[in-house]
Structures are given as C-alpha cells and as structure tokens.
Design an enzyme around this catalytic site. Structure first.
Site, PDB file in Angstrom:
ATOM      1  CE  LYS A 280      -3.792  -2.072   2.676  1.00 20.46           C
ATOM      2  NZ  LYS A 280      -4.893  -1.791   1.748  1.00 20.46           N
ATOM      3  NE  ARG A 354     -10.857  -9.938  -2.057  1.00 24.55           N
ATOM      4  CZ  ARG A 354     -11.194  -8.959  -2.902  1.00 24.55           C
ATOM      5  NH1 ARG A 354     -11.543  -9.256  -4.142  1.00 24.55           N
ATOM      6  NH2 ARG A 354     -11.200  -7.705  -2.517  1.00 24.55           N
TER       7      ARG A 354
END
Length: 501
Positions: A280, A354
């Site tokens: 990030k 996920r």
C-alpha cells in the site's frame, strides 16, 4: 457511569441537573413546560432574552431556578418539531452529554427519553439514549503513559419515563443497552490497539478471556498446524509473509433450544495489512491496524450476547493474520488451494481478507448446521467510494435475511445498503490458470469481492457486510464499533420473535 430509570416530575428531582428539550422557535417540550410553570416562567424569559432558540445542537445551562429542586437546568435544542426524527434524537442526546460533562454536576436526570420519534417506542428511546451516553464518554487511553483525566464529574445519569407503569419496560431497555455498550467498548478497544500489541495471538487470547469471564462461552483456537491439516491453504498463504502466526478462534454460545440452529458470525481479523508484495502507499497506512474491525465486532457481539444472557445459539469465528511483505509471502500470480478445494490465483496480494474469509466460510459449512451466517470485513475501498461512511455494504443470498438485517440497521441506526450479488459479475473473476482469481479489476470492486466470497457460501444462508467505510472514522480518528449495534438488534429481534410464538 451508573445509569437508572425512574419516573417523576422534573421540578421535584433532587439532582445536579435536569435535562429538557426545546424545539426550534422557542417551543417547549412537555417537560420544559412543566419546569417553566414551576419557575414562574423562567425558561420562557430566557428564551425571550434570545439566549436560546431551540436549534439543533444548541444548549443553555440555567442555575438556581426558584421552584426547582435541581441545582441546574440544561436546555437542549431539538430543531423543528415536525422534523424530530431518529437523527435529531441522537444529536440532542449527544449534545446533552457533552454539555453535562462541562458542568460540575455529578448526577443528572434526562427527560429527553420522553421525546420518542415517529415509529419508535419507549424501549428504543431509552436504549439509544444510554448507548449514546456510553459512546460519547468513551476514551481510548490504554497506550498513554499519563491518560488525560475525564472531562467533568458526571457519574450518575437517570432516564425518566412518563409513568411508573413504564418502569419495567425502561429498565429492560437500559439493561440491553448497557450489555450492547459493553460489547461495543471491547470492539473499539481491540480496533484502536496498534498492530504491535493486537496481534493474531492477542485476538485468540481475547476469545479465551471471554470464555473465562462468561462460562456460557466455549472457545477453541486452531493453530497453524491444525489449519494446515484442515487444508486452509488460502488463509495460511496470507500468514506466511509474517513472523506472527495466524490464529483461528471459534467461540460457541449455546444458550438457546438444543435443536435450534445457531447464528454464525464470521469476522476478518487482519491485525495489520501492509498490502503484502502489492504494498500500500505509505500515507495513512497506520489505519491498516483497523483491518481487523470485522473480527473485533465478532468479539464484541459475543461479549454482549453473553452479558445479556440471551436465550439463543450463536457461534463467533475470527480468522486472524497479518499481511506483510516477505520472501515467503504471496506473490502476484501465485495459486493457492482453499479449504473447499477450489484454487485461487492471487493477482493482488492486497486482496487478502477474502482469502481468510473463504476458508472460514468453508469451515462453517463443514462444522455447523447454521440457521444463517453473517460475515463482516473491512474488505474493500470500493465500498467507501460507493456508500461513504454512513452505510455498510450488504450482500445476501437470501432476501428475508437481507430484509431482516436492513430493518435491524434502521432500528439501531447502524444502517446498511444492499448491493447486487448477481451472477453477471462472476465473469470478472475468471482466471485462465485457476478456478477463480482473487480480484476482478477496478469496476464494482466491493461487488466482485462479495461474489468471490459467495462461491464459498452457496450452501449457506449467508450475508456479507463490507464495513470498510463504517468501522472507523477520521475526525477524531477512532473505531466506531460498527456493526455491533446492527448485529445485536438482529439477534434481539430473533429472541423477541421467538418469545411471541
């Protein structure tokens, strides 16, 4: 703070402060009218002097009024009477608590609980007022060497109801509110802790502590060796890049009928998310300690359920890991095998939540005959673009479950908005090398993430909450404890419905 429910005339309250409302254009609420009559029009005179008009968020403190036993009277602006709704009630109660904390009052009696918005009832008003008071008073000081002292001296708050016949209803509402507030406080504390303290092991220890504090909760923690034996290849692929071992915490609360199927809550416990190899940007990366807010909400909900002793069966599951860049971390293009046997091409290592949740959902399918499964995660930035911070994204494969969660969100003020879970979006997740890709491109990012999870939940009565926009706020920065109020309202409604049958 101590809380009570009572019934009595506002002028007769021996208290540090009595709190009453005033609508816009100087229209007094019934409690304010009663005080105005007892004081020979002192409140009306203050209005005429222009000290207050009743606009939202305005407050005015009056001292030593003749005819009133309380030391102070706090007037709280309510806005226009015809517009007094749930939001106005919340704002008025929040403004009252903030104003009270700036006084020297140690106790207060609030008559704002008499002001019930349309379609709401006394239980709602007492519950919301108490939860607002607790939320407004919350401070996170665990990591400060010298915590700042609490503002004000208020230690006792009483909510008034219209008659003594309403006391049992008000007291039960207060009991529920304080139980939920306990769970919300745990959720906020866990979420606000930094990643070097709140590790996957810390979350597992939280589950163990809940079992120690509440005998009704039974906790077991799966370590990486056990997860590997179960085939949780998706989850473990995320933890490989971290020195912190992954944990998988399972909490069972079975106080409902033996044959009743449990509600299963699953929360993403990513205690810090660097993005992994798909790292990030540095700006605001500190906020990635909040990537475990879904797991924190499960712990909070389990605490609230146990605190209230609800006659219901609930299972809480928190898969926890860090997502860090390392020589063993997932690489873009890697293919991992999930617990379900489905293979996943990891196109972006920052779409790791996920991978935790898909194995957790398979674990639920294989181990529980669940009535319904609700997973929650700070899953996608895309949901923030779509809905902002005001609503959590809701996906469900069963319309009645979506409707029940939406209704619980409206009632609790912890609102959700349903988004599509259409098969049309599945094509975005096609991979030429594996059964499915873990991302589907820029378009509809929150939707494709939910569609990915649904591949592992098709045999379940399932809902997914994307709480990336609602789980924490920026100014001041801190966790909100959402969706604990929503979950608890959903569970309480099930309990109340079962009593009516």
């Amino acid at each position: 703070m101590e809380y009570f429910v009572k019934s009595g005339a506002p002028s007769k309250q021996r208290s540090g402060c009595v709190v009453v409302g005033v609508y816009e254009r100087r229209k007094l609420s019934e409690a304010a009218q009663a005080l105005d009559g007892a004081t020979g029009g002192a409140i009306t005179q203050a209005m005429r002097r222009g000290d207050m008009d009743g606009r939202r968020d305005d407050t005015l403190l009056l001292h030593g009024l003749d005819g009133v036993l309380a030391d102070r009277v706090l007037l709280v602006g309510l806005g226009r009477e015809r517009d007094f709704d749930d939001k106005a009630f919340v704002r008025a109660n929040g403004a009252a608590i903030k104003a009270l904390r700036k006084t020297g009052a140690t106790d207060a009696v609030s008559y704002l609980t008499h002001l019930v918005p349309r379609k709401r009832d006394l239980s709602w008003s007492v519950m919301r007022a108490a939860m607002i008071a607790e939320s407004t008073a919350y401070r996170f000081t665990q990591c400060k060497s010298k915590p700042e002292p609490q503002e004000g001296r208020l230690t006792r708050l009483t909510f008034d109801v219209a008659s003594r016949s309403h006391l049992p209803e008000g007291e039960e509402a207060l009991r529920r509110a304080l139980g939920i507030a306990q769970g919300m406080m745990l959720t906020r504390d866990l979420s606000n802790l930094p990643g070097n303290r709140c590790t996957p092991t810390y979350l597992a220890d939280t589950g163990r502590k809940l079992a120690s504090d509440y005998p009704a909760i039974k906790t077991k923690v799966l370590d990486e060796k056990k997860m590997e034996s179960l085939g949780m290849g998706a989850l473990l692929s995320v933890s490989r890049g971290s020195r912190e071992p992954a944990t998988f915490t399972v909490m069972e609360y079975m106080k409902g009928p033996k044959k009743a199927k449990p509600v299963v809550l699953v929360g993403k416990g990513l205690t810090f998310d660097s993005g992994g190899i798909s790292i990030k940007p540095a700006a605001a990366m500190d906020e990635m300690k909040y990537d475990m807010c879904g797991g924190a909400a499960v712990f909070g909900a389990m605490k609230a359920v146990a605190e209230l002793g609800l006659p219901i069966n609930v299972v809480g599951i928190v898969p926890a890991s860090e997502n860090m860049p390392d020589g063993q971390a997932n690489k873009p293009g890697d293919i991992v095998t999930s617990m379900s046997g489905q293979t996943i091409e990891v196109l972006n290592t920052d779409a790791e939540g996920r991978l935790l949740l898909c194995d957790a959902l398979t674990y639920v399918e294989q181990n529980y005959d669940a009535d319904c499964v609700i997973d929650m995660a700070t899953l996608t930035g895309a949901v923030i673009i779509a809905l902002g911070k005001h609503a959590s994204g809701l996906y469900a494969n069963q319309p009645t479950l979506a409707k029940a969660l939406t209704a619980a969100g409206e009632l609790s003020g912890d609102r959700v908005w349903e988004l599509p879970l259409w098969e049309d979006y599945e094509s975005a997740l096609k991979s030429p090398f594996a059964d499915v890709a873990n991302v589907g491109g820029r378009e509809a990012g929150s939707v494709t993430a939910a569609v990915f999870l649904h591949r592992f939940a098709k045999k379940l009565r399932w809902a997914h909450l994307d709480i990336a926009g609602s789980a924490w706020e920026q100014n001041p920065k801190g966790a909100t404890a959402r969706p604990v109020p929503l979950l608890m309202q959903f569970l309480l409604q099930r309990v109340d419905n079962s009593k009516q049958k």
